[in-house]
Motif scaffolding. Structure first.
Motif, PDB file in Angstrom:
ATOM      1  N   SER A   1       0.812  -1.222   0.000  1.00  0.00           N
ATOM      2  CA  SER A   1       0.000   0.000   0.000  1.00  0.00           C
ATOM      3  C   SER A   1       0.847   1.274   0.000  1.00  0.00           C
ATOM      4  CB  SER A   1      -0.926  -0.002   1.206  1.00  0.00           C
ATOM      5  OG  SER A   1      -0.161   0.012   2.387  1.00  0.00           O
ATOM      6  N   ALA A   2       2.087   1.183  -0.469  1.00  0.00           N
ATOM      7  CA  ALA A   2       2.953   2.369  -0.523  1.00  0.00           C
ATOM      8  C   ALA A   2       4.077   2.138  -1.532  1.00  0.00           C
ATOM      9  CB  ALA A   2       3.549   2.656   0.850  1.00  0.00           C
ATOM     10  N   VAL A   3       4.670   3.237  -1.965  1.00  0.00           N
ATOM     11  CA  VAL A   3       5.855   3.174  -2.816  1.00  0.00           C
ATOM     12  C   VAL A   3       6.893   4.131  -2.251  1.00  0.00           C
ATOM     13  CG1 VAL A   3       4.640   2.544  -4.936  1.00  0.00           C
ATOM     14  CG2 VAL A   3       4.982   4.942  -4.399  1.00  0.00           C
ATOM     15  N   THR A   4       8.158   3.823  -2.491  1.00  0.00           N
ATOM     16  CA  THR A   4       9.244   4.731  -2.134  1.00  0.00           C
ATOM     17  C   THR A   4       9.801   5.293  -3.429  1.00  0.00           C
ATOM     18  OG1 THR A   4       9.761   3.370  -0.211  1.00  0.00           O
ATOM     19  CG2 THR A   4      11.420   4.970  -0.895  1.00  0.00           C
ATOM     20  N   VAL A   5       9.906   6.623  -3.483  1.00  0.00           N
ATOM     21  CA  VAL A   5      10.329   7.303  -4.702  1.00  0.00           C
ATOM     22  C   VAL A   5      11.589   8.101  -4.411  1.00  0.00           C
ATOM     23  CG1 VAL A   5       9.626   8.854  -6.551  1.00  0.00           C
ATOM     24  CG2 VAL A   5       7.894   7.541  -5.320  1.00  0.00           C
ATOM     25  N   ASP A   6      12.563   8.013  -5.329  1.00  0.00           N
ATOM     26  CA  ASP A   6      13.797   8.793  -5.230  1.00  0.00           C
ATOM     27  C   ASP A   6      13.635  10.051  -6.076  1.00  0.00           C
ATOM     28  OD1 ASP A   6      16.365   9.689  -4.855  1.00  0.00           O
ATOM     29  OD2 ASP A   6      17.282   8.237  -6.213  1.00  0.00           O
ATOM     30  N   PHE A   7      13.559  11.199  -5.398  1.00  0.00           N
ATOM     31  CA  PHE A   7      13.466  12.494  -6.071  1.00  0.00           C
ATOM     32  C   PHE A   7      14.826  13.174  -5.980  1.00  0.00           C
ATOM     33  CE2 PHE A   7       9.114  11.739  -4.534  1.00  0.00           C
ATOM     34  CZ  PHE A   7       8.417  11.839  -5.715  1.00  0.00           C
ATOM     35  N   ALA A   8      15.718  12.908  -6.928  1.00  0.00           N
ATOM     36  CA  ALA A   8      17.054  13.510  -6.979  1.00  0.00           C
ATOM     37  C   ALA A   8      17.786  13.402  -5.650  1.00  0.00           C
ATOM     38  CB  ALA A   8      16.950  14.963  -7.425  1.00  0.00           C
ATOM     39  N   GLY A   9      17.858  12.194  -5.110  1.00  0.00           N
ATOM     40  CA  GLY A   9      18.591  11.961  -3.872  1.00  0.00           C
ATOM     41  C   GLY A   9      17.741  12.018  -2.608  1.00  0.00           C
ATOM     42  N   ARG A  10      16.523  12.504  -2.704  1.00  0.00           N
ATOM     43  CA  ARG A  10      15.621  12.554  -1.549  1.00  0.00           C
ATOM     44  C   ARG A  10      14.596  11.437  -1.704  1.00  0.00           C
ATOM     45  NH1 ARG A  10      11.609  17.513   0.173  1.00  0.00           N
ATOM     46  NH2 ARG A  10      10.874  16.531   2.085  1.00  0.00           N
ATOM     47  N   ARG A  11      14.603  10.477  -0.775  1.00  0.00           N
ATOM     48  CA  ARG A  11      13.678   9.353  -0.847  1.00  0.00           C
ATOM     49  C   ARG A  11      12.444   9.646  -0.002  1.00  0.00           C
ATOM     50  NH1 ARG A  11      16.577   3.661  -1.796  1.00  0.00           N
ATOM     51  NH2 ARG A  11      17.929   4.393  -3.463  1.00  0.00           N
ATOM     52  N   VAL A  12      11.285   9.471  -0.632  1.00  0.00           N
ATOM     53  CA  VAL A  12      10.015   9.759   0.026  1.00  0.00           C
ATOM     54  C   VAL A  12       9.110   8.543  -0.120  1.00  0.00           C
ATOM     55  CG1 VAL A  12       8.004  11.273   0.062  1.00  0.00           C
ATOM     56  CG2 VAL A  12      10.235  12.198  -0.553  1.00  0.00           C
ATOM     57  N   ARG A  13       8.488   8.134   1.002  1.00  0.00           N
ATOM     58  CA  ARG A  13       7.524   7.024   0.982  1.00  0.00           C
ATOM     59  C   ARG A  13       6.137   7.627   0.843  1.00  0.00           C
ATOM     60  NH1 ARG A  13       4.507   3.937   4.782  1.00  0.00           N
ATOM     61  NH2 ARG A  13       4.333   1.768   4.129  1.00  0.00           N
ATOM     62  N   ILE A  14       5.415   7.204  -0.180  1.00  0.00           N
ATOM     63  CA  ILE A  14       4.088   7.739  -0.475  1.00  0.00           C
ATOM     64  C   ILE A  14       3.085   6.594  -0.399  1.00  0.00           C
ATOM     65  CG2 ILE A  14       2.681   8.924  -2.203  1.00  0.00           C
ATOM     66  CD1 ILE A  14       5.320  10.089  -3.288  1.00  0.00           C
ATOM     67  N   THR A  15       2.023   6.808   0.369  1.00  0.00           N
ATOM     68  CA  THR A  15       1.034   5.754   0.576  1.00  0.00           C
ATOM     69  C   THR A  15      -0.085   5.814  -0.460  1.00  0.00           C
ATOM     70  OG1 THR A  15      -0.141   7.140   2.164  1.00  0.00           O
ATOM     71  CG2 THR A  15       1.477   5.607   3.056  1.00  0.00           C
ATOM     72  N   SER A  16      -0.719   4.689  -0.653  1.00  0.00           N
ATOM     73  CA  SER A  16      -1.826   4.565  -1.586  1.00  0.00           C
ATOM     74  C   SER A  16      -3.011   5.384  -1.076  1.00  0.00           C
ATOM     75  CB  SER A  16      -2.223   3.091  -1.685  1.00  0.00           C
ATOM     76  OG  SER A  16      -3.273   2.913  -2.573  1.00  0.00           O
ATOM     77  N   PRO A  17      -3.748   6.033  -1.907  1.00  0.00           N
ATOM     78  CA  PRO A  17      -3.979   5.922  -3.328  1.00  0.00           C
ATOM     79  C   PRO A  17      -3.164   6.867  -4.178  1.00  0.00           C
ATOM     80  CG  PRO A  17      -5.756   7.183  -2.427  1.00  0.00           C
ATOM     81  CD  PRO A  17      -4.826   6.808  -1.288  1.00  0.00           C
ATOM     82  N   TYR A  18      -2.067   7.384  -3.691  1.00  0.00           N
ATOM     83  CA  TYR A  18      -1.118   8.220  -4.446  1.00  0.00           C
ATOM     84  C   TYR A  18      -1.807   9.426  -5.096  1.00  0.00           C
ATOM     85  CZ  TYR A  18       0.654   3.417  -4.358  1.00  0.00           C
ATOM     86  OH  TYR A  18       0.991   2.153  -3.982  1.00  0.00           O
ATOM     87  N   PRO A  19      -2.419  10.304  -4.312  1.00  0.00           N
ATOM     88  CA  PRO A  19      -3.216  11.394  -4.885  1.00  0.00           C
ATOM     89  C   PRO A  19      -2.430  12.393  -5.738  1.00  0.00           C
ATOM     90  CG  PRO A  19      -2.869  11.771  -2.550  1.00  0.00           C
ATOM     91  CD  PRO A  19      -2.335  10.399  -2.867  1.00  0.00           C
ATOM     92  N   LYS A  20      -1.165  12.618  -5.456  1.00  0.00           N
ATOM     93  CA  LYS A  20      -0.397  13.631  -6.198  1.00  0.00           C
ATOM     94  C   LYS A  20       0.704  13.015  -7.052  1.00  0.00           C
ATOM     95  CE  LYS A  20      -1.244  17.120  -2.718  1.00  0.00           C
ATOM     96  NZ  LYS A  20      -0.652  18.109  -1.841  1.00  0.00           N
ATOM     97  N   LEU A  21       0.706  11.687  -7.198  1.00  0.00           N
ATOM     98  CA  LEU A  21       1.750  10.985  -7.931  1.00  0.00           C
ATOM     99  C   LEU A  21       1.193  10.489  -9.259  1.00  0.00           C
ATOM    100  CD1 LEU A  21       4.700  10.060  -7.410  1.00  0.00           C
ATOM    101  CD2 LEU A  21       3.755   7.880  -6.686  1.00  0.00           C
ATOM    102  N   THR A  22       1.917  10.771 -10.339  1.00  0.00           N
ATOM    103  CA  THR A  22       1.472  10.384 -11.680  1.00  0.00           C
ATOM    104  C   THR A  22       2.604   9.683 -12.405  1.00  0.00           C
ATOM    105  OG1 THR A  22       0.134  12.397 -11.749  1.00  0.00           O
ATOM    106  CG2 THR A  22       0.476  11.251 -13.818  1.00  0.00           C
ATOM    107  N   GLY A  23       2.283   8.550 -13.027  1.00  0.00           N
ATOM    108  CA  GLY A  23       3.269   7.827 -13.809  1.00  0.00           C
ATOM    109  C   GLY A  23       3.535   8.498 -15.142  1.00  0.00           C
ATOM    110  N   LEU A  24       4.789   8.404 -15.619  1.00  0.00           N
ATOM    111  CA  LEU A  24       5.143   8.995 -16.913  1.00  0.00           C
ATOM    112  C   LEU A  24       5.298   7.942 -17.976  1.00  0.00           C
ATOM    113  CD1 LEU A  24       7.779  11.601 -15.706  1.00  0.00           C
ATOM    114  CD2 LEU A  24       5.389  11.965 -16.245  1.00  0.00           C
TER     115      LEU A  24
END
Length: 72
Positions: free
Chosen positions: A49-72
């Protein structure tokens, strides 16, 4: 034991808008994504129910339903 309330069905002649089903996006490791606050990033870990994303060296754990996260 408590249970969630039963979902009411939407009648076609109802003056109220039908509830919108929220679609949860599915991500995989190494997917490129963009976030409204953090910018471009890459998925480095996927959990149930979560993903960890690397934003230029800053790792952030984002929980589902990922309201502000969009796949490219």
């Amino acid at each position: 034991m408590t249970s969630s309330p039963a979902r009411r069905r939407h009648l076609p002649n109802s003056p109220f808008a039908a509830p919108v089903e929220q679609v949860v996006e599915v991500f995989e490791v190494d997917d490129r994504v963009t976030h409204d606050a953090y910018g471009l990033g890459r998925i480095v870990n996927v959990e149930a129910s979560a993903v960890t994303v690397d934003f230029a060296g800053r790792r952030v754990r984002i929980t589902s339903p990922y309201p502000k996260l969009t796949g490219l």
